[in-house]
Design an enzyme around this catalytic site. Structure first.
Site, PDB file in Angstrom:
ATOM      1  N   ASP A 166       0.696  -1.344   0.003  1.00  0.00           N
ATOM      2  CA  ASP A 166      -0.018  -0.099  -0.066  1.00  0.00           C
ATOM      3  C   ASP A 166       0.647   1.285  -0.055  1.00  0.00           C
ATOM      4  OD1 ASP A 166       0.759  -0.570   2.707  1.00  0.00           O
ATOM      5  OD2 ASP A 166      -0.415   1.516   3.032  1.00  0.00           O
ATOM      6  N   ASP A 225       6.044   0.409   2.922  1.00  0.00           N
ATOM      7  CA  ASP A 225       6.307  -0.969   3.835  1.00  0.00           C
ATOM      8  C   ASP A 225       5.579  -1.968   2.877  1.00  0.00           C
ATOM      9  OD1 ASP A 225       3.630  -0.462   4.128  1.00  0.00           O
ATOM     10  OD2 ASP A 225       4.137  -0.007   6.336  1.00  0.00           O
TER      11      ASP A 225
END
Length: 528
Positions: free
Chosen positions: A92, A95
């Protein structure tokens, strides 16, 4: 996720056929009359780069036509421990957790952009890339929906992921997968994933009917599952609470899913759901000033308004009128025209919509999208918007949407492009693990958790790789921006920031091209 210029209103009225050129030209002047000090933007370049960003965020085995060459395969054992294939999908943000709710909203917005502005995206030569970006997400959702009442909600967890600063290709963090089912419901996640697949089914209906039908099949099952077993997904999947908690609950997603299924199927039962539950589920009760991965009401209300404008379903007009009233509250709030100043969206001194300090740009891009769509709805139905007695034309609404896009691209007090890779001055220390570390293609030696923090996170130099097309969190309430990796509130980018930009950039590019064509044609030729 860790966590312009005010133009004089032109009164362009409908003209006889022989004067249509004058009418069109008047509209284009109102949108693109640029004062001597203003800047013009390359919307074609911005559009191309915005779609490139999704290739940077891919998880799984990368395809042969991958254009972002500093990325490589990652997450190839996702789901293995649970005995299910969860390879693929999107990271997203900066990360490497795969969060289902924001991923689904990203795909819904990409699909909606193609539905509304397909011709404009195609003329720009980017339709294939837009459809590839959508399909990368929907292919994953098909895998994650392993049975009618089971949907895998997340792969990895934010806590362990944030202990490490590694490239996705080197991941050593947990790839534990989490699901929702009858005993652990998640109506918000099931609803948004159903909406994403229903919207995508419309995108693929002509070019890949079999795939479109498959998406609809999954969307229907997910909607039924989410509606029958009601509950918030962050209660069932506790690890998501600190990252993507469902603050608005699940009722907006169930209405949202039903409306998208109605758009995809024309099945009156879905519309009946949206009408019958309009009041009890908050569809006509919530007046909202933000539209996001969590809060769907404004988007729902805008789509419901279109049904009314098209003069369909007159038996439901009373309820659809109430949906439109709330949609107009949102539009008027963005334009700053609500009677009570406290109900308007705040703006920075430079004119940017400002909702909150953490990743504010996500709300700007969704607002620009809804404003653009609503402007089209008004134009196509020959209507105006009424904001507390003031009549607002579709040109003024689109004009404001354009001002927000132009701010993003550099028309702001920092003269900074917040779309990474666009223009000559953009953030170079984006909070993104993969972009900040030397490319795996160049250096295949393993880079561990602490090594990543010691050697790459803390360095002052620009990122090793440019995260082209990423829309970062953006400036604060005073238009100030600090380009530092640790400043994740401002320098982290998310897929759902960029997704709404695709359609709006294509529309602005189309209008610019139209303006150029009309400027180089004679009035008599252009009017017919």
């Amino acid at each position: 996720m860790e966590e312009g210029i005010k133009k004089e209103q032109h009164h362009c009225t409908e003209a006889p056929k022989i004067l249509r050129f004058a009418h069109s030209w008047c509209l284009l002047l109102s949108l693109f009359a640029i004062s001597a000090g203003a800047r013009a933007f390359d919307y074609a370049d911005a559009l191309r780069k915005s779609l490139l960003y999704f290739e940077s965020q891919r998880s799984g085995r990368l395809p042969y036509n991958q254009r972002v060459t500093w990325r490589d395969h990652s997450g190839l054992t996702d789901g293995l421990e649970q005995g299910v294939d969860l390879v693929g999908g999107y990271y997203d943000a900066g990360d490497h957790v795969k969060f289902g709710l924001p991923m689904a909203f990203t795909v819904t917005m990409l699909s909606w952009g193609v539905i509304e502005f397909r011709k404009q995206i195609a003329v720009a030569g980017e339709l294939e890339h837009a459809m590839e970006a959508i399909k990368w997400g929907t292919d994953y959702f098909i895998k994650a929906h392993t049975s009618p009442n089971v949907l895998w909600a997340e792969v990895g967890d934010g806590d362990t992921d944030h202990y490490c600063w590694q490239r996705p290709e080197d991941m050593t963090t947990s790839r534990q997968a989490y699901k929702i089912d009858e005993n652990n419901p998640g109506s918000d996640l099931a609803g948004e994933t159903a909406a994403a697949m229903a919207a995508a089914s419309i995108v693929f209906k002509r070019t890949n009917p079999h795939y479109s039908h498959l998406l609809l099949h999954h969307a229907h099952q997910l909607f039924v599952f989410g509606d029958k077993y009601r509950g918030k997904y962050d209660v069932s999947v506790g690890v998501v609470k600190n990252y993507y908690a469902s603050v608005s609950g699940f009722k907006d997603e169930l209405l949202w899913a039903a409306l998208w299924l109605y758009k995809a199927t024309d099945n009156a039962e879905y519309l009946k759901y949206v009408v019958d539950k309009a009041d009890t589920f908050g569809g006509i009760g919530w007046a909202i000033t933000e539209f996001s991965w969590d809060v769907k009401y404004a988007g729902l209300q805008v789509i419901a308004s279109k049904l009314l404008m098209e003069e369909k379903h007159k038996e439901h007009s009373h309820i659809l009128e109430q949906y439109r009233s709330k949609a107009e509250y949102y539009i008027c709030a963005c334009l700053g025209l609500n009677e009570n100043n406290g109900s308007n969206v705040e703006r920075t001194p430079g004119g940017l919509l400002y909702i909150r300090q953490w990743n504010n740009m996500q709300y700007v891009s969704t607002a620009a999208f809804l404003l653009s769509v609503y402007s089209d709805y008004l134009q196509n139905s020959n209507q105006n918007l009424k904001c507390h007695g003031k009549m607002v034309g579709h040109e003024e609404i689109l004009n404001f949407a354009k001002s927000q896009i132009d701010y993003i691209l550099g028309s702001n007090p920092m003269s900074m492009s917040y779309l990474v890779g666009y223009g000559s001055n953009y953030p170079t220390r984006v909070h993104h693990r993969g972009a900040s570390i030397v490319s795996y293609r160049e250096h295949k030696g393993f880079i561990g958790c602490t090594q990543g923090y010691d050697h790459w996170f803390s360095r002052q130099e620009p990122n090793s790789n440019v995260l082209v097309g990423a829309l970062v969190g953006g400036p604060d309430s005073q238009d100030d921006f600090v380009d530092q990796r640790h400043n994740y509130m401002q320098t982290e980018a998310c897929t759902y920031n960029t997704a709404p930009l695709v359609g709006v950039l294509a529309k602005l590019l189309h209008l610019e091209d139209l303006s150029f064509d009309q400027n180089h044609s004679s009035p008599l030729v252009a009017s017919y």
